[in-house]
Design a protein around this motif. Structure first.
Motif, PDB file in Angstrom:
ATOM      1  N   THR A   1       0.760  -1.296  -0.031  1.00  0.00           N
ATOM      2  CA  THR A   1      -0.074  -0.194   0.029  1.00  0.00           C
ATOM      3  C   THR A   1       0.808   1.340  -0.095  1.00  0.00           C
ATOM      4  O   THR A   1       0.395   2.319  -0.139  1.00  0.00           O
ATOM      5  N   THR A   2       2.390   1.213   0.024  1.00  0.00           N
ATOM      6  CA  THR A   2       3.084   2.281  -0.079  1.00  0.00           C
ATOM      7  C   THR A   2       3.774   2.581  -1.225  1.00  0.00           C
ATOM      8  O   THR A   2       4.172   1.650  -1.613  1.00  0.00           O
TER       9      THR A   2
ATOM     10  N   GLU B   1       0.582   6.505   1.124  1.00  0.00           N
ATOM     11  CA  GLU B   1       0.131   5.368   1.456  1.00  0.00           C
ATOM     12  C   GLU B   1      -1.315   5.391   0.513  1.00  0.00           C
ATOM     13  O   GLU B   1      -1.937   6.480   0.875  1.00  0.00           O
TER      14      GLU B   1
ATOM     15  N   THR C   1      -5.207   3.376   0.223  1.00  0.00           N
ATOM     16  CA  THR C   1      -6.204   2.169   0.727  1.00  0.00           C
ATOM     17  C   THR C   1      -7.139   2.114  -0.156  1.00  0.00           C
ATOM     18  O   THR C   1      -7.636   3.363  -0.785  1.00  0.00           O
TER      19      THR C   1
ATOM     20  N   HIS D   1      -0.795  10.969   3.159  1.00  0.00           N
ATOM     21  CA  HIS D   1       0.557  11.321   3.311  1.00  0.00           C
ATOM     22  C   HIS D   1       0.522  11.678   4.877  1.00  0.00           C
ATOM     23  O   HIS D   1       0.048  12.486   5.472  1.00  0.00           O
TER      24      HIS D   1
END
Length: 262
Positions: free
Chosen positions: A11-12, A72, A74, A93
């Motif tokens: 996710t990053t 990131e 989601t 962020h």
């Protein structure tokens, strides 16, 4: 610079210098983020569907500025379905939400017998002059190959050819690739000189007819400004086979101190 993002984990992602923005070179241009969110929604959707649906519409809202740093993302399903599905992707962020995208996925049907569009054709790019965005700072606007003909400020046609991948070493589909450049429309044909007024967009919505094909993205763009600080940038998106869809951006127009109109 070899890509706009480097994947650090599930996710990053780390933004590279290629995302350097046009309004502030210490912040990311929002265009690559839009492509990233679309790509991650498509990946998550495909992981749950043996026969993935088609991304038909996406709406983005810009919640804040994004430093050129680690972000990131989601992804969640808002409305699951076998023929219609709604998904959302949120980019943050340092724990602060900065951009959100919502995408509708639809089941494909054979409509070739009734297919057609009344949008005017794009001019050929052969002989169209190269445009290097002379009024804009930042690295991102100089990463693609851009050819542009401007009828007058606020009305232009442009062909854009991406030269960098969205994510280093990762395959990205044609729709997400295109959506990573559509935000360029707001800077292609300003009605006012950027030094005289700021006109960042709050959002972007794209309605699609089909997946794009080929390297080049066509922009048939019109920018309009109302009397009370609101503006709209409207674009018909093309590829070499014809219209692909449309995009609209809502603008907040602000005359700058000491400039004309202030």
């Amino acid at each position: 610079m070899t890509a706009y993002f480097e994947r650090l984990g599930e996710t990053t992602f780390r933004a590279t210098g290629a995302t350097e923005g046009a309004w502030n070179v210490e912040e990311q241009h929002i265009a690559p983020t839009f492509g990233l969110l679309a790509h991650l929604m498509q990946l998550e959707h495909a992981s749950r569907h043996e026969h993935p649906l088609t991304l038909a519409k996406v709406t983005y809202d810009i919640l804040g500025v994004i430093p050129i740093d680690v972000v990131e993302v989601t992804v969640r399903v808002l409305r699951p379905g076998r023929t219609i599905e709604l998904m959302e992707a949120m980019l943050s962020h340092d724990g602060r939400p900065a951009a959100v995208g919502r995408a509708w996925f639809l089941n494909a049907h054979d409509t070739a017998d009734v297919a057609g569009a009344a949008f005017p054709a794009m001019p050929a790019r052969d002989g169209m002059p190269k445009w290097d965005a002379p009024d804009w700072p930042g690295a991102f606007v100089r990463t693609p190959d851009i050819r542009r003909v401007e009828d007058f400020p606020g009305r232009a046609h442009a062909w854009v050819r991406p030269l960098l991948p969205l994510i280093e070493g990762e395959q990205v589909g044609p729709t997400a690739r295109m959506l990573g450049y559509v935000d360029l429309a707001n800077g292609l044909t300003p009605r006012v000189v950027p030094g005289d007024a700021a006109f960042p967009n709050l959002d972007l919505s794209a309605h699609l007819l089909r997946e794009p094909v080929g390297e080049w993205i066509g922009f048939d763009t019109t920018m309009s400004i109302g009397p009370g600080g609101l503006g709209i940038t409207h674009t018909v998106l093309h590829d070499d086979e014809g219209p692909v869809g449309t995009s609209v951006q809502e603008l907040t127009v602000r005359p700058l101190p000491g400039r004309s109109g202030s």
